[in-house]
Write a protein that holds these residues in place. Structure first.
Motif, PDB file in Angstrom:
ATOM      1  N   ALA A  37      65.139  16.869  -6.409  1.00  0.00           N
ATOM      2  CA  ALA A  37      66.557  16.641  -6.144  1.00  0.00           C
ATOM      3  C   ALA A  37      67.386  16.627  -7.428  1.00  0.00           C
ATOM      4  CB  ALA A  37      66.755  15.343  -5.376  1.00  0.00           C
ATOM      5  N   SER A  38      66.875  15.980  -8.468  1.00  0.00           N
ATOM      6  CA  SER A  38      67.642  15.907  -9.716  1.00  0.00           C
ATOM      7  C   SER A  38      67.761  17.280 -10.380  1.00  0.00           C
ATOM      8  CB  SER A  38      67.028  14.889 -10.675  1.00  0.00           C
ATOM      9  OG  SER A  38      65.754  15.296 -11.098  1.00  0.00           O
ATOM     10  N   HIS A  39      66.708  18.072 -10.315  1.00  0.00           N
ATOM     11  CA  HIS A  39      66.762  19.406 -10.909  1.00  0.00           C
ATOM     12  C   HIS A  39      67.653  20.342 -10.083  1.00  0.00           C
ATOM     13  CE1 HIS A  39      64.054  18.773 -14.215  1.00  0.00           C
ATOM     14  NE2 HIS A  39      63.173  18.196 -13.401  1.00  0.00           N
ATOM     15  N   ILE A  40      67.601  20.227  -8.773  1.00  0.00           N
ATOM     16  CA  ILE A  40      68.477  21.028  -7.917  1.00  0.00           C
ATOM     17  C   ILE A  40      69.937  20.689  -8.198  1.00  0.00           C
ATOM     18  CG2 ILE A  40      69.287  21.249  -5.534  1.00  0.00           C
ATOM     19  CD1 ILE A  40      66.368  21.330  -4.663  1.00  0.00           C
ATOM     20  N   LYS A  41      70.218  19.411  -8.318  1.00  0.00           N
ATOM     21  CA  LYS A  41      71.587  18.970  -8.580  1.00  0.00           C
ATOM     22  C   LYS A  41      72.108  19.555  -9.902  1.00  0.00           C
ATOM     23  CE  LYS A  41      72.730  14.877  -7.318  1.00  0.00           C
ATOM     24  NZ  LYS A  41      72.895  13.429  -7.170  1.00  0.00           N
ATOM     25  N   ALA A  42      71.257  19.561 -10.914  1.00  0.00           N
ATOM     26  CA  ALA A  42      71.655  20.107 -12.216  1.00  0.00           C
ATOM     27  C   ALA A  42      71.932  21.608 -12.122  1.00  0.00           C
ATOM     28  CB  ALA A  42      70.573  19.834 -13.253  1.00  0.00           C
ATOM     29  N   LEU A  43      71.061  22.351 -11.433  1.00  0.00           N
ATOM     30  CA  LEU A  43      71.264  23.797 -11.282  1.00  0.00           C
ATOM     31  C   LEU A  43      72.489  24.108 -10.423  1.00  0.00           C
ATOM     32  CD1 LEU A  43      67.573  24.971 -10.842  1.00  0.00           C
ATOM     33  CD2 LEU A  43      69.063  25.378 -12.818  1.00  0.00           C
ATOM     34  N   GLU A  44      72.718  23.266  -9.424  1.00  0.00           N
ATOM     35  CA  GLU A  44      73.896  23.448  -8.576  1.00  0.00           C
ATOM     36  C   GLU A  44      75.176  23.194  -9.382  1.00  0.00           C
ATOM     37  OE1 GLU A  44      75.814  21.712  -4.442  1.00  0.00           O
ATOM     38  OE2 GLU A  44      73.940  20.866  -5.197  1.00  0.00           O
ATOM     39  N   LYS A  45      75.163  22.163 -10.196  1.00  0.00           N
ATOM     40  CA  LYS A  45      76.328  21.829 -11.022  1.00  0.00           C
ATOM     41  C   LYS A  45      76.666  22.977 -11.983  1.00  0.00           C
ATOM     42  CE  LYS A  45      78.044  18.250 -14.135  1.00  0.00           C
ATOM     43  NZ  LYS A  45      77.704  17.005 -14.832  1.00  0.00           N
ATOM     44  N   LEU A  46      75.640  23.637 -12.501  1.00  0.00           N
ATOM     45  CA  LEU A  46      75.840  24.768 -13.407  1.00  0.00           C
ATOM     46  C   LEU A  46      76.092  26.078 -12.655  1.00  0.00           C
ATOM     47  CD1 LEU A  46      73.031  23.886 -15.961  1.00  0.00           C
ATOM     48  CD2 LEU A  46      75.505  23.839 -16.386  1.00  0.00           C
ATOM     49  N   LYS A  47      76.108  25.996 -11.331  1.00  0.00           N
ATOM     50  CA  LYS A  47      76.379  27.137 -10.445  1.00  0.00           C
ATOM     51  C   LYS A  47      75.323  28.253 -10.512  1.00  0.00           C
ATOM     52  CE  LYS A  47      81.313  26.249 -10.255  1.00  0.00           C
ATOM     53  NZ  LYS A  47      81.292  25.306  -9.210  1.00  0.00           N
ATOM     54  N   PHE A  48      74.084  27.867 -10.810  1.00  0.00           N
ATOM     55  CA  PHE A  48      72.990  28.833 -10.763  1.00  0.00           C
ATOM     56  C   PHE A  48      72.438  28.962  -9.353  1.00  0.00           C
ATOM     57  CE2 PHE A  48      72.614  27.974 -15.387  1.00  0.00           C
ATOM     58  CZ  PHE A  48      72.717  29.276 -15.823  1.00  0.00           C
ATOM     59  N   ILE A  49      72.569  27.883  -8.551  1.00  0.00           N
ATOM     60  CA  ILE A  49      72.113  27.950  -7.164  1.00  0.00           C
ATOM     61  C   ILE A  49      73.231  27.456  -6.246  1.00  0.00           C
ATOM     62  CG2 ILE A  49      69.676  27.690  -7.729  1.00  0.00           C
ATOM     63  CD1 ILE A  49      69.826  24.812  -6.752  1.00  0.00           C
ATOM     64  N   GLY A  50      73.187  27.939  -5.012  1.00  0.00           N
ATOM     65  CA  GLY A  50      74.128  27.500  -3.993  1.00  0.00           C
ATOM     66  C   GLY A  50      73.384  26.751  -2.904  1.00  0.00           C
ATOM     67  N   VAL A  51      74.160  26.051  -2.087  1.00  0.00           N
ATOM     68  CA  VAL A  51      73.596  25.220  -1.022  1.00  0.00           C
ATOM     69  C   VAL A  51      74.217  25.613   0.305  1.00  0.00           C
ATOM     70  CG1 VAL A  51      73.313  22.856  -0.206  1.00  0.00           C
ATOM     71  CG2 VAL A  51      73.338  23.315  -2.642  1.00  0.00           C
ATOM     72  N   GLU A  52      73.382  25.712   1.317  1.00  0.00           N
ATOM     73  CA  GLU A  52      73.840  26.005   2.679  1.00  0.00           C
ATOM     74  C   GLU A  52      73.320  24.894   3.584  1.00  0.00           C
ATOM     75  OE1 GLU A  52      72.034  29.102   5.565  1.00  0.00           O
ATOM     76  OE2 GLU A  52      73.573  30.127   4.384  1.00  0.00           O
ATOM     77  N   LYS A  53      74.238  24.147   4.184  1.00  0.00           N
ATOM     78  CA  LYS A  53      73.834  23.038   5.060  1.00  0.00           C
ATOM     79  C   LYS A  53      74.086  23.419   6.514  1.00  0.00           C
ATOM     80  CE  LYS A  53      74.493  19.571   1.582  1.00  0.00           C
ATOM     81  NZ  LYS A  53      74.141  18.205   1.455  1.00  0.00           N
ATOM     82  N   SER A  54      73.125  23.048   7.353  1.00  0.00           N
ATOM     83  CA  SER A  54      73.240  23.332   8.783  1.00  0.00           C
ATOM     84  C   SER A  54      72.426  22.293   9.547  1.00  0.00           C
ATOM     85  CB  SER A  54      72.726  24.740   9.089  1.00  0.00           C
ATOM     86  OG  SER A  54      71.348  24.836   8.795  1.00  0.00           O
ATOM     87  N   PHE A  55      72.408  22.448  10.870  1.00  0.00           N
ATOM     88  CA  PHE A  55      71.596  21.585  11.720  1.00  0.00           C
ATOM     89  C   PHE A  55      70.641  22.445  12.530  1.00  0.00           C
ATOM     90  CE2 PHE A  55      75.138  18.841  10.808  1.00  0.00           C
ATOM     91  CZ  PHE A  55      74.557  17.590  10.699  1.00  0.00           C
ATOM     92  N   ILE A  56      69.413  21.984  12.638  1.00  0.00           N
ATOM     93  CA  ILE A  56      68.416  22.628  13.490  1.00  0.00           C
ATOM     94  C   ILE A  56      67.919  21.557  14.444  1.00  0.00           C
ATOM     95  CG2 ILE A  56      66.164  23.744  13.570  1.00  0.00           C
ATOM     96  CD1 ILE A  56      66.754  24.876  10.786  1.00  0.00           C
ATOM     97  N   ASP A  57      68.203  21.740  15.731  1.00  0.00           N
ATOM     98  CA  ASP A  57      67.851  20.738  16.749  1.00  0.00           C
ATOM     99  C   ASP A  57      68.345  19.342  16.351  1.00  0.00           C
ATOM    100  OD1 ASP A  57      66.566  22.649  18.338  1.00  0.00           O
ATOM    101  OD2 ASP A  57      64.652  22.332  17.314  1.00  0.00           O
TER     102      ASP A  57
END
Length: 75
Positions: free
Chosen positions: A45-65
């Protein structure tokens, strides 16, 4: 490109691993990334947050069931 020229964000093994796994997969959810990289929830989670902040990765949130599902991708 020399290893010295690598962006500071990728000096971590986990961050480099996240980018490597996402480079060969369009999108992956949190649990899949965790399995590929064999890391703890908090560490990932901490590494994802850092990469997201630097805009290297994006996030897609949804619901499944009615359960939340978060997927990550390279921007």
């Amino acid at each position: 490109m020399l290893i010295d020229e690598l962006h500071k964000a990728f000096e971590s093994r986990v961050r480099l691993g996240i980018m490597s796994v996402l480079a060969v997969n369009d999108k992956l959810d949190f649990n899949s990334l965790k399995q590929y990289l064999n890391v703890t929830d908090g560490n990932l989670a901490s590494h994802i947050k850092a990469l997201e902040k630097l805009k290297f990765i994006g996030v897609e949130k949804s619901f499944i069931d009615r359960k939340p599902n978060t997927k990550y991708y390279i921007t």
